[in-house]
Structures are given as structure tokens and as C-alpha cells.
Design a protein around this motif. Structure first.
Motif, PDB file in Angstrom:
ATOM      1  N   LYS A  13       0.881  -1.167   0.000  1.00  0.00           N
ATOM      2  CA  LYS A  13       0.000   0.000   0.000  1.00  0.00           C
ATOM      3  C   LYS A  13       0.919   1.217   0.000  1.00  0.00           C
ATOM      4  O   LYS A  13       1.720   1.393   0.926  1.00  0.00           O
ATOM      5  CB  LYS A  13      -0.896   0.002   1.233  1.00  0.00           C
ATOM      6  N   ILE A  14       0.828   2.016  -1.039  1.00  0.00           N
ATOM      7  CA  ILE A  14       1.679   3.196  -1.160  1.00  0.00           C
ATOM      8  C   ILE A  14       0.789   4.426  -1.198  1.00  0.00           C
ATOM      9  O   ILE A  14      -0.063   4.561  -2.072  1.00  0.00           O
ATOM     10  CB  ILE A  14       2.558   3.146  -2.425  1.00  0.00           C
ATOM     11  N   GLY A  15       0.974   5.308  -0.222  1.00  0.00           N
ATOM     12  CA  GLY A  15       0.218   6.546  -0.154  1.00  0.00           C
ATOM     13  C   GLY A  15       1.135   7.736  -0.349  1.00  0.00           C
ATOM     14  O   GLY A  15       2.276   7.740   0.109  1.00  0.00           O
ATOM     15  N   LEU A  16       0.618   8.750  -1.023  1.00  0.00           N
ATOM     16  CA  LEU A  16       1.371   9.982  -1.249  1.00  0.00           C
ATOM     17  C   LEU A  16       0.681  11.104  -0.489  1.00  0.00           C
ATOM     18  O   LEU A  16      -0.530  11.291  -0.595  1.00  0.00           O
ATOM     19  CB  LEU A  16       1.438  10.291  -2.745  1.00  0.00           C
ATOM     20  N   TYR A  17       1.465  11.842   0.280  1.00  0.00           N
ATOM     21  CA  TYR A  17       0.958  12.922   1.124  1.00  0.00           C
ATOM     22  C   TYR A  17       1.805  14.163   0.901  1.00  0.00           C
ATOM     23  O   TYR A  17       2.916  14.087   0.364  1.00  0.00           O
ATOM     24  CB  TYR A  17       1.035  12.532   2.610  1.00  0.00           C
ATOM     25  N   ILE A  27       4.942   3.746   2.532  1.00  0.00           N
ATOM     26  CA  ILE A  27       4.814   2.401   1.995  1.00  0.00           C
ATOM     27  C   ILE A  27       4.544   1.452   3.163  1.00  0.00           C
ATOM     28  O   ILE A  27       5.317   1.403   4.115  1.00  0.00           O
ATOM     29  CB  ILE A  27       6.082   1.983   1.229  1.00  0.00           C
ATOM     30  N   GLU A  28       3.437   0.720   3.074  1.00  0.00           N
ATOM     31  CA  GLU A  28       3.029  -0.172   4.151  1.00  0.00           C
ATOM     32  C   GLU A  28       3.010  -1.619   3.695  1.00  0.00           C
ATOM     33  O   GLU A  28       2.630  -1.917   2.564  1.00  0.00           O
ATOM     34  CB  GLU A  28       1.627   0.201   4.633  1.00  0.00           C
ATOM     35  N   SER A  29       3.420  -2.490   4.611  1.00  0.00           N
ATOM     36  CA  SER A  29       3.344  -3.925   4.395  1.00  0.00           C
ATOM     37  C   SER A  29       3.062  -4.580   5.744  1.00  0.00           C
ATOM     38  O   SER A  29       3.948  -4.636   6.609  1.00  0.00           O
ATOM     39  CB  SER A  29       4.654  -4.459   3.818  1.00  0.00           C
TER      40      SER A  29
END
Length: 83
Positions: A13-17, A27-29
């Protein structure tokens, strides 16, 4: 912190803020996460950051997640939290 968008990826899961004149790539795992920051004036658009999430980079991220898991698990075992 202002959410901009998710960057599609089959593994993470890659989020841009955006916050404090920086773009933050999160980046979450599972129970681990990695965060990368870059000054917003360094890139012309967020599309440039999305392109950087290529296979070489995500493979390096995966290796780092494996190392993080090993480090944390080792500490839990050393301190008798896990048996």
C-alpha cells in the motif's frame, strides 16, 4: 498532513501525502511501514514520484521490510516476548 493519492502497487500500500513543503511517500506492508520524504520543489509533479516506484525500488523496499521483520522478531525473542 494532506492526503494526495494512493500509488497502485501489487505488493504494497503506497500513499502519497504533502506536509510542510514536502511530499511524503508512505509504503506499508502488514505491521511495518517505510516513509520517504522529498522537498516539493524537487519535482515538477506527483507523476514523477509515481514513476519512481518501479520494480528495482520496490524490490529494495521488500528487502528492507524483510530486514525490519528479522530485527523486530529477533528483539521479541531475545526479550522472551515470543518463544
Amino acid at each position: 498532513m494532506r492526503y494526495i493519492k494512493d500509488i497502485p502497487n501489487p505488493r504494497f500500500k503506497i500513499g502519497l501525502y504533502q506536509w510542510n513543503s514536502k511530499y511524503i511517500i508512505r509504503i506499508e506492508s502488514g505491521m511495518y511501514e517505510q516513509t520517504y520524504k522529498i522537498d516539493d520543489y524537487e519535482v515538477a509533479s506527483t507523476d514523477e514520484l509515481e514513476v519512481c516506484m518501479d520494480e528495482d525500488f520496490t524490490n529494495a523496499v521488500a528487502s528492507r521490510f524483510d530486514a525490519m521483520h528479522g530485527d523486530f522478531n529477533g528483539s521479541l525473542i531475545r526479550h522472551n516476548v515470543l518463544f
